[in-house]
Design a protein around this motif. Structure first.
Motif, mmCIF file in Angstrom:
data_model
loop_
_atom_site.group_PDB
_atom_site.id
_atom_site.type_symbol
_atom_site.label_atom_id
_atom_site.label_comp_id
_atom_site.label_asym_id
_atom_site.label_seq_id
_atom_site.Cartn_x
_atom_site.Cartn_y
_atom_site.Cartn_z
ATOM 1 N N THR A 31 0.862 -1.177 0.000
ATOM 2 C CA THR A 31 0.000 0.000 0.000
ATOM 3 C C THR A 31 0.897 1.224 0.000
ATOM 4 O OG1 THR A 31 -1.733 -1.144 1.234
ATOM 5 C CG2 THR A 31 -1.776 1.256 1.288
ATOM 6 N N LEU A 32 0.628 2.142 -0.915
ATOM 7 C CA LEU A 32 1.347 3.418 -0.949
ATOM 8 C C LEU A 32 0.364 4.507 -0.571
ATOM 9 C CD1 LEU A 32 3.419 3.098 -4.262
ATOM 10 C CD2 LEU A 32 4.224 2.777 -1.913
ATOM 11 N N VAL A 91 1.587 2.745 -14.482
ATOM 12 C CA VAL A 91 2.890 3.395 -14.543
ATOM 13 C C VAL A 91 3.200 3.904 -13.140
ATOM 14 C CG1 VAL A 91 4.277 5.225 -15.596
ATOM 15 C CG2 VAL A 91 2.455 4.111 -16.933
ATOM 16 N N ILE A 92 4.265 3.362 -12.558
ATOM 17 C CA ILE A 92 4.670 3.773 -11.218
ATOM 18 C C ILE A 92 5.989 4.523 -11.335
ATOM 19 C CG2 ILE A 92 5.215 3.046 -8.869
ATOM 20 C CD1 ILE A 92 3.520 0.545 -9.371
ATOM 21 N N ILE A 93 5.990 5.739 -10.822
ATOM 22 C CA ILE A 93 7.167 6.603 -10.909
ATOM 23 C C ILE A 93 7.953 6.501 -9.602
ATOM 24 C CG2 ILE A 93 7.993 8.946 -11.343
ATOM 25 C CD1 ILE A 93 6.296 7.748 -13.648
ATOM 26 N N ASN A 94 9.217 6.139 -9.716
ATOM 27 C CA ASN A 94 10.121 6.028 -8.573
ATOM 28 C C ASN A 94 10.744 7.403 -8.323
ATOM 29 O OD1 ASN A 94 12.012 5.353 -6.647
ATOM 30 N ND2 ASN A 94 13.113 3.894 -7.935
ATOM 31 N N LEU A 123 2.702 7.212 -7.689
ATOM 32 C CA LEU A 123 3.988 7.743 -7.237
ATOM 33 C C LEU A 123 4.519 6.874 -6.101
ATOM 34 C CD1 LEU A 123 2.993 11.517 -7.066
ATOM 35 C CD2 LEU A 123 4.179 10.339 -8.926
ATOM 36 N N ASP A 124 5.770 6.470 -6.214
ATOM 37 C CA ASP A 124 6.459 5.775 -5.125
ATOM 38 C C ASP A 124 7.548 6.729 -4.647
ATOM 39 O OD1 ASP A 124 7.898 4.161 -3.396
ATOM 40 O OD2 ASP A 124 8.140 2.504 -4.796
ATOM 41 N N ASN A 125 7.264 7.442 -3.567
ATOM 42 C CA ASN A 125 8.167 8.488 -3.086
ATOM 43 C C ASN A 125 9.446 7.955 -2.462
ATOM 44 O OD1 ASN A 125 6.135 10.249 -3.849
ATOM 45 N ND2 ASN A 125 5.387 10.554 -1.776
ATOM 46 N N LEU A 129 8.689 -0.123 -3.678
ATOM 47 C CA LEU A 129 8.514 -1.306 -4.529
ATOM 48 C C LEU A 129 9.852 -1.906 -4.956
ATOM 49 C CD1 LEU A 129 5.459 -0.219 -6.677
ATOM 50 C CD2 LEU A 129 5.508 -1.554 -4.586
ATOM 51 N N ILE A 130 10.888 -1.088 -5.039
ATOM 52 C CA ILE A 130 12.222 -1.614 -5.353
ATOM 53 C C ILE A 130 12.591 -2.673 -4.313
ATOM 54 C CG2 ILE A 130 14.704 -1.051 -5.325
ATOM 55 C CD1 ILE A 130 13.413 -0.104 -7.871
#
Length: 176
Positions: A31-32, A91-94, A123-125, A129-130
């Motif tokens: 969960t983000l 699309v998830i932005i790191n 957005l993954d601030n 997820l990495i």
């Protein structure tokens, strides 16, 4: 007989291309929200939304986004031709992977939301997820996830022409 041989060759090629990630493993639920990210509009995102649809997921370092440009026509064809009741593009932005300010990336994303309304932007601030999904940091990652939330394809880096044709076939076979 020829169809069986082609299927075997296709499966071996996909397995070879996907060797960097455990294929057929279910991704841990994530969960983000809040300071960790979420939907572009600030709402919480939960990876349980991957269940029930085939998902093409692109996890992107904004500094590496050009590595996916060669794949752009195929993605646009998916948006026109595939049934989005059975398929989704995520699309998830790191954000932690880039030197670019978040306000600048959000401004660019606002245009993308208008240009590509079928895509879901997350957005993954903090590069969560990495760590949790064992993706390659500072890179352009692409996953294909089946309806059961299992990874059936994984790719990091620059796309090659033959890889595009293989993922195109794989996704279309999953969405039928």
């Amino acid at each position: 007989m020829n169809k069986i041989l082609l299927l075997i060759m296709f499966s071996l090629t996909i397995a070879e291309l996907s060797a960097d990630m455990d294929i057929h493993r279910t991704l841990p639920l994530i969960t983000l929200s809040d300071d960790n990210g979420g939907h572009y509009n600030g709402e919480t995102w939960d990876s349980s939304t991957l269940q029930g649809k085939t998902t093409m997921l692109m996890y992107v370092d904004p500094d590496e986004k050009n590595k996916g440009e060669i794949f752009k026509p195929t993605i646009e064809a998916f948006e026109k031709e595939l049934d989005f009741r059975k398929f989704q593009i995520l699309v998830i932005i790191n954000l932690k992977a880039t030197w670019k300010p978040t306000f600048m990336i959000k401004s660019l994303m606002k245009n993308k939301l208008t240009e590509y309304p079928k895509r879901i932007y997350i957005l993954d601030n903090n590069s969560i997820l990495i760590k949790k999904w064992r993706l390659t940091d500072n890179e352009y990652n692409t996953l294909v996830i089946n309806r059961d939330s299992k990874v059936i394809y994984s790719h990091s880096g620059t796309w090659k022409e033959d890889e595009i044709s293989q993922i195109n076939t794989l996704i279309r076979s999953q969405v039928q």
